[in-house]
Design a protein around this motif. Structure first.
Motif, PDB file in Angstrom:
ATOM      1  N   MET A   1       1.203  15.312  16.686  1.00 45.48           N
ATOM      2  CA  MET A   1       0.530  14.047  16.457  1.00 45.48           C
ATOM      3  C   MET A   1       1.027  13.467  15.132  1.00 45.48           C
ATOM      4  N   THR A   2       1.331  12.192  15.139  1.00 49.94           N
ATOM      5  CA  THR A   2       1.785  11.514  13.934  1.00 49.94           C
ATOM      6  C   THR A   2       0.770  10.452  13.541  1.00 49.94           C
ATOM      7  N   ILE A   3       0.397  10.439  12.293  1.00 50.48           N
ATOM      8  CA  ILE A   3      -0.510   9.412  11.770  1.00 50.48           C
ATOM      9  C   ILE A   3       0.305   8.524  10.845  1.00 50.48           C
ATOM     10  N   THR A   4       0.246   7.243  11.114  1.00 54.42           N
ATOM     11  CA  THR A   4       0.977   6.288  10.295  1.00 54.42           C
ATOM     12  C   THR A   4      -0.012   5.392   9.573  1.00 54.42           C
ATOM     13  N   LEU A   5       0.087   5.327   8.275  1.00 55.52           N
ATOM     14  CA  LEU A   5      -0.774   4.466   7.475  1.00 55.52           C
ATOM     15  C   LEU A   5      -0.065   3.143   7.263  1.00 55.52           C
ATOM     16  N   ASN A   6      -0.677   2.063   7.731  1.00 53.15           N
ATOM     17  CA  ASN A   6      -0.085   0.760   7.467  1.00 53.15           C
ATOM     18  C   ASN A   6      -1.145  -0.257   7.055  1.00 53.15           C
ATOM     19  N   HIS A   7      -2.270   0.249   6.605  1.00 52.86           N
ATOM     20  CA  HIS A   7      -3.340  -0.611   6.118  1.00 52.86           C
ATOM     21  C   HIS A   7      -3.558  -0.308   4.631  1.00 52.86           C
ATOM     22  N   THR A   8      -3.567  -1.342   3.839  1.00 56.79           N
ATOM     23  CA  THR A   8      -3.765  -1.175   2.409  1.00 56.79           C
ATOM     24  C   THR A   8      -4.948  -2.022   1.978  1.00 56.79           C
ATOM     25  N   ILE A   9      -5.958  -1.395   1.392  1.00 54.59           N
ATOM     26  CA  ILE A   9      -7.159  -2.080   0.921  1.00 54.59           C
ATOM     27  C   ILE A   9      -7.158  -2.012  -0.594  1.00 54.59           C
ATOM     28  N   VAL A  10      -7.225  -3.179  -1.245  1.00 57.70           N
ATOM     29  CA  VAL A  10      -7.183  -3.193  -2.707  1.00 57.70           C
ATOM     30  C   VAL A  10      -8.189  -4.188  -3.283  1.00 57.70           C
ATOM     31  N   PRO A  11      -8.762  -3.863  -4.431  1.00 57.75           N
ATOM     32  CA  PRO A  11      -9.634  -4.807  -5.117  1.00 57.75           C
ATOM     33  C   PRO A  11      -8.821  -5.793  -5.949  1.00 57.75           C
ATOM     34  N   ALA A  12      -9.297  -7.007  -6.061  1.00 56.68           N
ATOM     35  CA  ALA A  12      -8.586  -8.045  -6.822  1.00 56.68           C
ATOM     36  C   ALA A  12      -8.640  -7.812  -8.326  1.00 56.68           C
ATOM     37  N   HIS A  13      -9.653  -7.101  -8.796  1.00 55.73           N
ATOM     38  CA  HIS A  13      -9.852  -6.944 -10.238  1.00 55.73           C
ATOM     39  C   HIS A  13      -9.766  -5.485 -10.667  1.00 55.73           C
ATOM     40  N   ASP A  14      -8.823  -4.751 -10.076  1.00 57.03           N
ATOM     41  CA  ASP A  14      -8.653  -3.332 -10.387  1.00 57.03           C
ATOM     42  C   ASP A  14      -7.820  -3.183 -11.653  1.00 57.03           C
ATOM     43  N   TRP A  15      -8.373  -2.570 -12.673  1.00 62.09           N
ATOM     44  CA  TRP A  15      -7.664  -2.384 -13.931  1.00 62.09           C
ATOM     45  C   TRP A  15      -6.780  -1.142 -13.899  1.00 62.09           C
ATOM     46  N   ILE A  16      -6.993  -0.268 -12.930  1.00 62.38           N
ATOM     47  CA  ILE A  16      -6.180   0.945 -12.812  1.00 62.38           C
ATOM     48  C   ILE A  16      -4.888   0.656 -12.044  1.00 62.38           C
ATOM     49  N   CYS A  17      -5.018  -0.032 -10.925  1.00 60.86           N
ATOM     50  CA  CYS A  17      -3.845  -0.407 -10.126  1.00 60.86           C
ATOM     51  C   CYS A  17      -4.010  -1.872  -9.722  1.00 60.86           C
ATOM     52  N   PRO A  18      -3.520  -2.789 -10.529  1.00 58.67           N
ATOM     53  CA  PRO A  18      -3.671  -4.220 -10.254  1.00 58.67           C
ATOM     54  C   PRO A  18      -3.067  -4.620  -8.906  1.00 58.67           C
ATOM     55  N   PRO A  19      -3.586  -5.688  -8.308  1.00 59.01           N
ATOM     56  CA  PRO A  19      -3.136  -6.115  -6.985  1.00 59.01           C
ATOM     57  C   PRO A  19      -1.633  -6.355  -6.877  1.00 59.01           C
ATOM     58  N   GLU A  20      -1.000  -6.797  -7.948  1.00 55.87           N
ATOM     59  CA  GLU A  20       0.443  -7.027  -7.843  1.00 55.87           C
ATOM     60  C   GLU A  20       1.201  -5.730  -7.573  1.00 55.87           C
ATOM     61  N   PHE A  21       0.689  -4.603  -8.079  1.00 50.12           N
ATOM     62  CA  PHE A  21       1.316  -3.318  -7.781  1.00 50.12           C
ATOM     63  C   PHE A  21       1.034  -2.910  -6.338  1.00 50.12           C
ATOM     64  N   SER A  22      -0.186  -3.136  -5.894  1.00 47.37           N
ATOM     65  CA  SER A  22      -0.547  -2.823  -4.511  1.00 47.37           C
ATOM     66  C   SER A  22       0.266  -3.667  -3.539  1.00 47.37           C
ATOM     67  N   SER A  23       0.531  -4.897  -3.914  1.00 48.78           N
ATOM     68  CA  SER A  23       1.351  -5.773  -3.087  1.00 48.78           C
ATOM     69  C   SER A  23       2.759  -5.212  -2.947  1.00 48.78           C
ATOM     70  N   GLU A  24       3.306  -4.703  -4.028  1.00 50.30           N
ATOM     71  CA  GLU A  24       4.634  -4.091  -3.978  1.00 50.30           C
ATOM     72  C   GLU A  24       4.631  -2.856  -3.078  1.00 50.30           C
ATOM     73  N   ILE A  25       3.576  -2.063  -3.161  1.00 51.10           N
ATOM     74  CA  ILE A  25       3.461  -0.872  -2.313  1.00 51.10           C
ATOM     75  C   ILE A  25       3.396  -1.296  -0.846  1.00 51.10           C
TER      76      ILE A  25
END
Length: 64
Positions: free
Chosen positions: A1-25
């Motif tokens: 069985m293969t599980i593929t993650l293609n959903h990314t949930i991010v907060p707009a005001h995250d000081w640890i991982c800002p949305p621009e980094f999540s967008s790149e990911i």
């Protein structure tokens, strides 16, 4: 069985991982579905619990 993650949930005001980094990911994940929660800091489940649960439920029935 293969599980593929293609959903990314991010907060707009995250000081640890800002949305621009999540967008790149998300850009590096084939067919990624990026969801940005505009009213959340690092803890989406505390800031927008119902919206998060709705997004997760949508991912579970999501078909491409």
């Amino acid at each position: 069985m293969t599980i593929t993650l293609n959903h990314t949930i991010v907060p707009a005001h995250d000081w640890i991982c800002p949305p621009e980094f999540s967008s790149e990911i998300a850009k590096a994940i084939p067919n990624a579905d990026l969801r940005i929660f505009e009213n959340s800091g690092h803890l989406i489940r505390a800031d927008e619990k119902e919206a998060l649960l709705d997004a997760i439920a949508g991912f579970l029935v999501y078909k491409r």
